[in-house]
Design an enzyme around this catalytic site. Structure first.
Site, PDB file in Angstrom:
ATOM      1  N   SER A 104      34.380  27.721  62.903  1.00 37.11           N
ATOM      2  CA  SER A 104      32.948  27.927  62.685  1.00 37.11           C
ATOM      3  C   SER A 104      32.487  29.175  63.419  1.00 37.11           C
ATOM      4  O   SER A 104      32.931  30.270  63.104  1.00 37.11           O
ATOM      5  CB  SER A 104      32.166  26.687  63.139  1.00 37.11           C
ATOM      6  N   THR A 105      31.625  29.046  64.426  1.00 31.11           N
ATOM      7  CA  THR A 105      31.085  30.202  65.134  1.00 31.11           C
ATOM      8  C   THR A 105      32.214  31.026  65.754  1.00 31.11           C
ATOM      9  O   THR A 105      33.046  30.505  66.489  1.00 31.11           O
ATOM     10  CB  THR A 105      30.122  29.754  66.249  1.00 31.11           C
ATOM     11  N   HIS A 126      32.692  27.509  58.353  1.00 30.50           N
ATOM     12  CA  HIS A 126      31.274  27.222  58.132  1.00 30.50           C
ATOM     13  C   HIS A 126      30.558  28.519  57.766  1.00 30.50           C
ATOM     14  O   HIS A 126      30.441  29.420  58.589  1.00 30.50           O
ATOM     15  CB  HIS A 126      30.633  26.631  59.391  1.00 30.50           C
ATOM     16  N   MET A 162      31.118  25.683  67.208  1.00 35.50           N
ATOM     17  CA  MET A 162      30.202  24.786  67.916  1.00 35.50           C
ATOM     18  C   MET A 162      30.305  23.376  67.350  1.00 35.50           C
ATOM     19  O   MET A 162      30.557  23.192  66.162  1.00 35.50           O
ATOM     20  CB  MET A 162      28.776  25.305  67.780  1.00 35.50           C
ATOM     21  N   ASP A 220      33.034  19.235  64.491  1.00 29.70           N
ATOM     22  CA  ASP A 220      33.546  19.077  63.131  1.00 29.70           C
ATOM     23  C   ASP A 220      35.057  19.278  63.131  1.00 29.70           C
ATOM     24  O   ASP A 220      35.563  20.261  63.674  1.00 29.70           O
ATOM     25  CB  ASP A 220      32.881  20.090  62.194  1.00 29.70           C
TER      26      ASP A 220
END
Length: 393
Positions: free
Chosen positions: A213-214, A240, A333, A336
């Site tokens: 993600s991030t 993401h 973050m 998930d």
């Protein structure tokens, strides 16, 4: 207090953003910048906690400024972009350069800012806690690893086996062994081949599944560019990212990698030597297909944990492949992927987690490591190597 620097060539936008941040009890506007060079100067002078950076600016554009900032005085950066193709590509380049996240400007450069106010504030709060480091120039792409299949165990008496092993390593009749030199991190990138190796037919026995993600676009660039083009299995990725951006991410990675990279399509068969990135706004699953193959299934079922695509959805679907699965969880973050990783480990799959020092945000890998689900924890620069080693087993 989070000190934010606002960089935008529009005086109206600078005023709106300044008022927006000043209304918050946890933000302080450290200053504003009107172009790329001004942004660099203000970052060095004011040392803000977070920078909001426009892409299209005079004197020096946001991307050129970002490259210098991330090399000389790195800090968490939130980019602004619109959903035009040009803006999409620029955003992907910015994330590859080290920007933590981005905001899509709703309705153009200055209108409807109220529709994204909550998102902007939240992402700036999250970015303030992100870990950023100096980055190499974007042109410095590492050479890919070499995948060498294990040779079959020689047959015959022990003496013949020893001779055969020596013959394989070149240690026979005075021959010198071949030494594969590992390029240094600062070595110049190899010239990009004109054509990629032909994609291997069939999906191979194993499957690699990556969730991030991030900080993911930059992490994926580090990992995917090192995967060999002859990797004998497919790779599926959930990053993401909203709709409209994953195609540009796939195209950029494909252009700088030996292995082929594309945005995943519904019902397509997974091929060896091919990377598939889940499209934004679609969950991605993997299912068995006739002939021992595997195929990709896309859906727009409700978000899971506020994510679509969600890593947990993909991990849940690939857990069925048990010992043939190599799963990877990288910077991001939240948590998930953790629930899906539990199913992967229960079915005998192998798991690799990115370590804390090299994560932009140590959230998703931390959840997996803290739950005792990681078979190994590797720094970002060693994850491609770990993948290849796991596939070779």
């Amino acid at each position: 207090m989070i000190r934010v620097l606002i960089a935008d060539d529009s005086a109206f936008m600078r005023k709106i953003l300044t008022d927006m941040f000043n209304k918050q009890s946890d933000f302080e506007v450290a200053g504003t910048a009107i172009n790329g060079q001004d942004t660099i100067d203000k970052v060095k002078q004011l040392k803000p906690d977070v920078l909001t950076l426009d892409i299209t600016m005079p004197v020096m554009n946001g991307l050129d400024a970002l490259a210098i900032i991330m090399e000389e005085c790195p800090l968490p950066v939130i980019m602004f972009s619109s959903l035009t193709q040009r803006g999409t590509d620029a955003t992907i380049r910015a994330l590859a350069l080290g920007a933590v996240d981005f905001i899509s400007k709703a309705g153009g450069s200055i209108s409807k800012i109220d529709t994204i106010e909550d998102e902007l504030l939240q992402k700036c709060r999250e970015a303030a806690g992100a870990k950023v480091t100096k980055t190499r120039p974007s042109s410095a792409v590492s050479k890919p690893l070499v995948f060498t299949p294990k040779p079959p165990e020689p047959s015959g008496p022990p003496a013949m086996k020893r001779i055969e092993v020596k013959r394989r390593t070149g240690l026979v009749l005075g021959q010198k062994p071949v030494i594969n030199k590992v390029p240094s991190a600062t070595a110049p990138p190899a010239p990009k081949p004109v054509t990629k190796p032909a994609t291997i037919g069939g999906g191979g026995k194993k499957l690699v599944a990556i969730g991030t993600s991030t900080g993911g676009p930059q992490a994926l660039q580090s990992v995917i560019t090192r995967l060999p083009g002859n990797l004998p299995c497919g790779v599926v990725i959930v990053q993401h990212m909203p709709a409209g951006f994953t195609k540009s991410l796939a195209e950029r990675l494909d252009s700088i990698s030996e292995i082929s990279v594309k945005e995943a399509e519904n019902d397509e068969l997974i091929k060896a030597g091919q990377v598939y990135i889940a499209p934004g706004n679609y969950h991605m699953r993997v299912a068995p297909a006739p002939g021992g193959n595997r195929k990709i299934l896309l859906s727009q079922e409700p978000p899971v944990g506020n994510h679509r695509p969600a890593v947990n959805v993909m991990f849940d679907s690939v857990a069925q492949f048990g010992r043939d699965l190599v799963s990877v969880i990288m910077t991001g973050m939240g948590c998930d992927g953790c629930e899906g990783m539990k199913k992967i480990k229960a079915s005998g799959g192998y798991s690799i987690a990115q370590d804390e020092p090299t994560c932009v945000v140590y959230g998703m890998p931390k959840a997996v490591v803290d739950a005792g689900l990681a078979d190994e924890v590797r720094p970002l620069g060693k994850i491609a190597e770990a993948i290849v080693e796991a596939v070779q087993r």
